[in-house]
Design an enzyme around this catalytic site. Structure first.
Site, PDB file in Angstrom:
ATOM      1  CG  HIS A 187      -2.196  -0.780   0.406  1.00 35.11           C
ATOM      2  ND1 HIS A 187      -3.245  -0.462  -0.266  1.00 35.11           N
ATOM      3  CD2 HIS A 187      -2.549  -2.211   0.875  1.00 35.11           C
ATOM      4  CE1 HIS A 187      -3.816  -1.533  -0.693  1.00 35.11           C
ATOM      5  NE2 HIS A 187      -3.635  -2.430   0.040  1.00 35.11           N
ATOM      6  NE  ARG A 288      -6.999  -0.964  -4.916  1.00 28.59           N
ATOM      7  CZ  ARG A 288      -6.035  -0.648  -6.084  1.00 28.59           C
ATOM      8  NH1 ARG A 288      -5.840   0.549  -6.413  1.00 28.59           N
ATOM      9  NH2 ARG A 288      -4.938  -1.496  -6.257  1.00 28.59           N
ATOM     10  NE  ARG A 324     -11.209  -4.601  -5.480  1.00 27.15           N
ATOM     11  CZ  ARG A 324     -10.013  -4.401  -5.288  1.00 27.15           C
ATOM     12  NH1 ARG A 324      -9.117  -5.157  -6.003  1.00 27.15           N
ATOM     13  NH2 ARG A 324      -9.502  -3.676  -4.288  1.00 27.15           N
ATOM     14  CD  GLU A 413      -7.506  -9.827  -7.137  1.00 28.58           C
ATOM     15  OE1 GLU A 413      -7.034  -8.726  -6.933  1.00 28.58           O
ATOM     16  OE2 GLU A 413      -8.800 -10.190  -6.669  1.00 28.58           O
ATOM     17  CG  ASN A 436      -1.284  -4.811  -7.288  1.00 27.85           C
ATOM     18  OD1 ASN A 436      -0.584  -4.668  -8.104  1.00 27.85           O
ATOM     19  ND2 ASN A 436      -2.040  -3.919  -7.082  1.00 27.85           N
ATOM     20  CG  ASP A 437      -4.275  -9.856  -4.210  1.00 27.84           C
ATOM     21  OD1 ASP A 437      -3.295  -9.819  -3.388  1.00 27.84           O
ATOM     22  OD2 ASP A 437      -5.054  -8.901  -4.286  1.00 27.84           O
ATOM     23  NE  ARG A 447      -1.088  -6.108  -2.361  1.00 29.23           N
ATOM     24  CZ  ARG A 447      -2.200  -5.956  -3.036  1.00 29.23           C
ATOM     25  NH1 ARG A 447      -2.926  -6.783  -3.422  1.00 29.23           N
ATOM     26  NH2 ARG A 447      -2.311  -4.569  -3.263  1.00 29.23           N
ATOM     27  CB  CYS A 497      -7.137  -2.928 -12.432  1.00 31.62           C
ATOM     28  SG  CYS A 497      -7.610  -4.352 -11.760  1.00 31.62           S
TER      29      CYS A 497
END
Ligand code: PEP
Ligand code: MG
Length: 572
Positions: A187, A288, A324, A413, A436-437, A447, A497
């Site tokens: 983050h 998000r 999402r 993901e 990312n995931d 992560r 994304c």
């Protein structure tokens, strides 16, 4: 001169003084009593004085802040001398507790009471817990656990930052971020990119940087250097000159041969959406929704949800907005959906899976999205996070249909989703790769852990292969549908994304792998657009081929960068 090497997550070069984020406060020992030399009266007086100090500091800070940050600071300032909190603490002091322990326990009691009231009151529980930490810090005479304040711009050095830290992060004061922890998808990295701040994460040893001393941060190279000299000052000057070339995106993503590739924005709420629209994003590729409700202890009401979503849709009238559904869990806990005692939250009940543990929240969210969509003219698509099987995709599509939302999609993901995308896309209308995931699950590397940053790299050829498999699944699904006489031959859209889309060199690879859109923080749009325009689809395919065939992330990155002279010309 000393250099620290980490992972650069947002470009830019800057020199400035170091300010460290204070360490998190530890709780006073359970049951800590007044020491023999302190009377209850003295402890009460110290407590009141600490409350007043905290209130004054927050009020002063609020007077210099703007927007959300100001509101957060004002709300917390009021709490610092809140009679309910202070009275509860004094009662405990009179029963023999130390001042620190009394305010700690009183904070817990008041927060629990507010949570039980639900709604707006429950939201205030966070302010109570924040203020009690500040009061404990004042009692101990240590800095408050917050982003430090400073009359001059500074480089913030922290272990890691939480999404909530953004509320008080003033980008006119913080000129760069450096963290010892966190990975390129953490983050901190997402915050840095969204604020356009040069940033280096996973830079081991930076906790030892001297407070107040000047350092040189290079967000492209991922380095932090002490005692900057003429060479570093010259590098900053060159950067400032080039940066102006990357200020604007003209609103049309395309390759050199005219192939269109929609460039969309990742947003967390209405304010972000307005900024994204001003940055000429072609739409929203990822809203998000959990970011609209971070810190909420209870499920947001229908009205609150409609207002939050409509604020985003209104910024993109006539354009695509991909919403999402709540992605709670692991790095983004929401108390009303996730179980904080799970031993391994990243592999636990998170994302779409919470529909099984807490049924109803998702259906109510879809109803609110549908209502907000009805009240706007954005083209609203919805997707579920953390889908792992075609059956989950089918169940999600059915829930969307019930709500009257007719463009359901899934995030890819989890490697199982990438490998079965053909079957997923038989059940929904589009897929969006959450790299990312996908990276953390493909590489089995948390992560958030700076120590695993090298594994946690979307340039890993294994991750690129999963992206390719997802696109190939979409093509196979289209062919299969045609053979059954069901649909036309165009594959269903597969976008990206995750943060990978914001890396201009990787964006070229993604285009070559066949993705249909890239969604990123609006700050990344100009650089990504500029580099995409220097390659044809054929060149992008060749570079993608090299990257997928590489033996390591660094080899993939080097091969592709060598084929993209525009990167050096633009200082990227
Ligand atoms: C992702 O995983 O790539 C993604 C976009 O979702 P988040 O970063 O919010 O988990
Ligand atoms: Mg994700």
């Amino acid at each position: 001169m000393q250099s620290f090497v980490g992972v650069g997550v947002f470009r830019g070069r800057v020199i400035g003084p170091v300010r460290h984020m204070p360490a998190a406060l530890t709780a006073p020992p359970a049951g800590e009593a007044l020491d023999g030399s302190t009377s209850a009266e003295t402890a009460t007086a110290s407590l009141k004085e600490a409350g007043a100090t905290v209130k004054a500091a927050l009020t002063e800070r609020a007077s210099r802040a703007t927007g959300d940050g100001k509101a957060v600071l004002e709300a917390t300032a009021l709490m610092a001398t809140d009679p309910m909190l202070i009275k509860a603490a004094i009662k405990l002091i009179n029963k023999g507790s130390s001042a620190e322990r009394a305010i700690w326990d009183a904070g817990d009691t008041v927060a629990a009471m507010l949570i039980s009231l639900g709604g707006y009151m429950a939201e205030r529980s966070h302010d109570v817990l924040d203020v009690r930490s500040r009061i404990v810090a004042a009692l101990r005479g240590v800095p408050a656990p917050e982003i430090p304040d400073s009359p001059v711009p500074f480089i913030l050095v922290a272990d890691d930052l939480a999404p909530a830290d953004t509320a008080t992060l003033d980008p006119t004061k913080v000129v760069a971020l450096v963290t010892a922890g966190g990975g390129p998808q953490s983050h901190t990295a997402i915050i840095a990119r969204s604020l356009g701040l040069p940033a280096v994460v996973a830079a081991a040893g930076v906790a030892a940087l001297e407070e107040g001393a000047d350092v040189f941060v290079d967000g492209s190279a991922g380095t932090v250097t002490t005692d900057p000299g003429d060479a570093e000052r010259a590098a900053v000057a060159v950067w400032l000159e080039k940066a102006s070339l990357l200020d604007v995106f003209d609103g049309q993503g395309q390759l050199a041969d005219g192939t269109r590739l929609a460039l969309l924005a990742n947003v967390g709420g209405a304010k972000d959406a307005q900024e994204a629209a001003a940055a000429n994003a072609e739409g929203v590729g990822l809203l998000r929704t959990e970011f609209c409700f971070l810190g909420h202890s209870t499920e947001p009401s229908h009205e609150d949800q409609v207002a939050a979503y409509k604020g985003v849709f209104d910024a993109f009238g006539g354009k695509k907005v991909v919403v999402r559904t709540l992605d709670a869990g692991a790095d983004k806990p929401l108390p009303f959906l996730t179980d904080s005692t799970e031993p391994n939250p990243a592999l636990g009940v998170r994302g779409y899976r919470t529909d099984t543990s807490t049924p109803g929240v998702l259906a109510r969210q879809l109803a609110a999205i549908a209502d907000a969509a009805d009240q706007s003219n954005a083209h609203v698509w919805v997707m579920a996070p953390m889908i792992s099987t075609p059956a989950e995709a089918a169940d999600f599509a059915a829930l969307c249909a019930t709500a009257g939302l007719n463009t359901p999609g899934v995030m890819v993901e989890v490697p199982s989703a990438a490998l079965t995308s053909r079957h997923l896309l038989d059940r929904v209308e589009f897929a969006s790769l959450g790299t990312n995931d996908l990276t953390q699950y493909a590489m089995a590397a948390d992560r958030q852990l700076g120590t695993l940053a090298a594994l946690n790299d979307p340039w890993q050829p294994a991750v690129l292969s999963l992206i390719l498999a997802t696109v190939e699944g979409a093509v196979a699904q289209a062919k299969h549908s045609v053979s059954r006489g069901l649909e036309d031959s165009l594959p269903k859209p597969v976008g990206v994304c995750g943060e990978a889309a914001a890396d201009p060199a990787l964006a070229v690879v993604l285009a070559g792998l066949g993705v249909s859109s890239l969604s990123m923080t609006p700050r990344a749009l100009p650089a990504v657009a500029a580099v995409l325009r220097t390659v044809t689809m054929e060149q992008a395919r060749q570079l993608a081929y090299l990257a997928v065939g590489a033996a390591s992330a660094s080899e993939a990155r080097e091969l592709v960068r060598a084929g993209l002279p525009a990167l050096a010309e633009l200082g990227l």
